[in-house]
Design an enzyme around this catalytic site. Structure first.
Site, PDB file in Angstrom:
ATOM      1  N   LYS A 150      -2.303  -1.993  -3.189  1.00  0.00           N
ATOM      2  CA  LYS A 150      -3.489  -1.161  -2.488  1.00  0.00           C
ATOM      3  C   LYS A 150      -3.090   0.208  -2.846  1.00  0.00           C
ATOM      4  CE  LYS A 150      -5.974  -0.064   1.503  1.00  0.00           C
ATOM      5  NZ  LYS A 150      -6.757  -0.793   2.832  1.00  0.00           N
ATOM      6  N   GLU A 209       0.948  -1.280  -0.069  1.00  0.00           N
ATOM      7  CA  GLU A 209      -0.083   0.005  -0.031  1.00  0.00           C
ATOM      8  C   GLU A 209       0.960   1.156   0.113  1.00  0.00           C
ATOM      9  OE1 GLU A 209      -2.693   0.359   3.460  1.00  0.00           O
ATOM     10  OE2 GLU A 209      -3.432   2.383   2.519  1.00  0.00           O
TER      11      GLU A 209
HETATM   12  P1  13P Z   1      -9.267   4.107   4.115  1.00  0.00           P
HETATM   13  O1  13P Z   1      -9.955   3.558   3.332  1.00  0.00           O
HETATM   14  O2  13P Z   1     -10.037   4.921   5.465  1.00  0.00           O
HETATM   15  O3  13P Z   1      -8.423   5.350   3.468  1.00  0.00           O
HETATM   16  O4  13P Z   1      -8.295   3.019   4.890  1.00  0.00           O
HETATM   17  C1  13P Z   1      -7.604   2.271   4.220  1.00  0.00           C
HETATM   18  C2  13P Z   1      -6.556   1.775   4.832  1.00  0.00           C
HETATM   19  O5  13P Z   1      -6.342   0.689   5.100  1.00  0.00           O
HETATM   20  C3  13P Z   1      -5.380   2.704   5.093  1.00  0.00           C
HETATM   21  O6  13P Z   1      -4.244   1.986   5.179  1.00  0.00           O
END
Ligand code: 13P
Length: 342
Positions: free
Chosen positions: A219, A177
């Site tokens: 992600k 991510e």
């Molecule tokens: P949000 O969808 O609230 O941005 O959170 C996703 C997430 O896992 C951030 O690390």
């Protein structure tokens, strides 16, 4: 590394009609969201809240995997079942957030580096024993006047790749991510440039570290105008810009891309994901889905407010948002859904 197991887990996490639920807020972040609604910031309240989520009837129809926080994976539901086991029983694969948070990057004011690599091999083995089959590590890239710089992008890409390789060694699918934040006043075009640069750097490092692309999930953020930008991109503009960047940067070997919501409203997050599918049709090489926290949880949290009398209404709101997003990831979401099932 058992490649077949990683590939099978990654596929099962998103299926062809599901997404992921992030419920891995750190204690500090969870407390902040509780405080804003006047909910007591205690371990028992966090447990009760997360119990409400994992016991929501039918959640497994839209959600293939849920990301837990360290505190939650060690807790039991109110019925006394370990959270990971409760999820598995609901047909939802348990995952775990393993990074130790984003800290100031030395020598680079305003920029962050995510920590948590030390001891990660041992922690992953423990988490696997507790039932986790996938993990998450979030890197944060901030856009400002003279940032991000190359050092921030390179350091975070390197850490993401080291984390991903350790996960795969442990038989755990890494969610990679790299989040380009929507805070600030930058334009959608600037977000596109920074997201593209970041993703190129991340995949170069994943390649260097020998990460099996078929056994991971990306992600990313959507490509958006910043929250304070006067010129907000329309739904189709966001969809097209996001798809353009992803097509340029993400190899077809990656099985799934699951967006974070990042502070978008719940409805807009669904509409934008839906527009990507409507516009791309069947041309995408990867599953394109969601891994939202706020854009699934927020309406339910606001209904729950720490009162067990509100659990049923909160669960209905949660399942409704999950279903809207599952429809969106198939290009079948319509705004009319917002008026149904609440
Ligand atoms: P949000 O969808 O609230 O941005 O959170 C996703 C997430 O896992 C951030 O690390």
């Amino acid at each position: 590394m058992n490649a077949q197991e990683l590939i099978a887990t990654a596929a099962a996490m998103v299926g062809t009609d599901k997404g992921l639920l992030a419920m891995d807020e750190s204690t500090a972040t969870c407390n902040k969201r509780f405080a804003a609604l006047g909910i007591a910031q205690t371990e028992e309240m966090r447990r009760a809240y997360r119990d409400m989520i994992v016991t929501a009837p039918g959640l497994g129809r839209s959600i293939g995997g849920a990301i837990l926080a360290d505190e939650t994976i060690r807790q039991r539901t109110l019925a006394g079942v370990p959270f990971a086991q409760a999820l598995a029983g609901a047909g939802i694969i348990p995952g775990i957030k393993v990074d130790a948070g984003a800290k100031e990057l030395a020598g680079h004011p305003g920029e962050k580096i995510t920590e948590g690599l030390d001891g990660l091999r041992e922690r992953l083995a423990e988490y696997r024993g507790l039932g986790a089959r996938f993990a998450k590590w979030r890197a944060v890239i901030t856009i400002g006047d003279a940032i991000p710089g190359r050092a921030c992008i390179a350091a975070n890409a390197h850490a993401l790749a080291r984390y991903a390789a350790l996960c795969q060694e442990a038989g755990i699918v890494p969610i990679v991510e790299p989040e380009v934040l929507m805070d600030g006043a930058h334009t959608l075009a600037r977000c596109a440039v920074v997201t593209e640069e970041t993703l190129h750097a991340v995949f170069a490092q994943l390649n260097k570290q020998g990460v099996l692309l078929e056994g991971m999930v990306l992600k990313p953020n959507m490509v958006l105008s910043a929250l304070d930008c006067a010129q907000q991109g329309g739904v189709d503009e966001v969809a097209d810009a996001t798809l353009r960047v992803l097509r340029r940067c993400v190899p077809g070997a990656v099985p799934a891309i699951a967006f974070l919501s990042g502070g978008q409203s719940a409805g807009l997050a669904s509409a934008r994901l839906n527009a990507m599918h409507v516009r791309a049709g069947s041309s995408l090489p990867w599953q394109l889905t969601f891994s939202f926290a706020r854009a699934i949880q927020q309406p339910a949290l606001e209904l729950w407010r720490g009162d067990s009398a509100n659990v049923g209404a909160a669960q209905q709101a949660l399942s409704h948002r999950a279903a809207c997003n599952a429809a969106a990831r198939q290009g079948q979401y319509a705004e009319a859904m917002e008026r149904q099932g609440r």
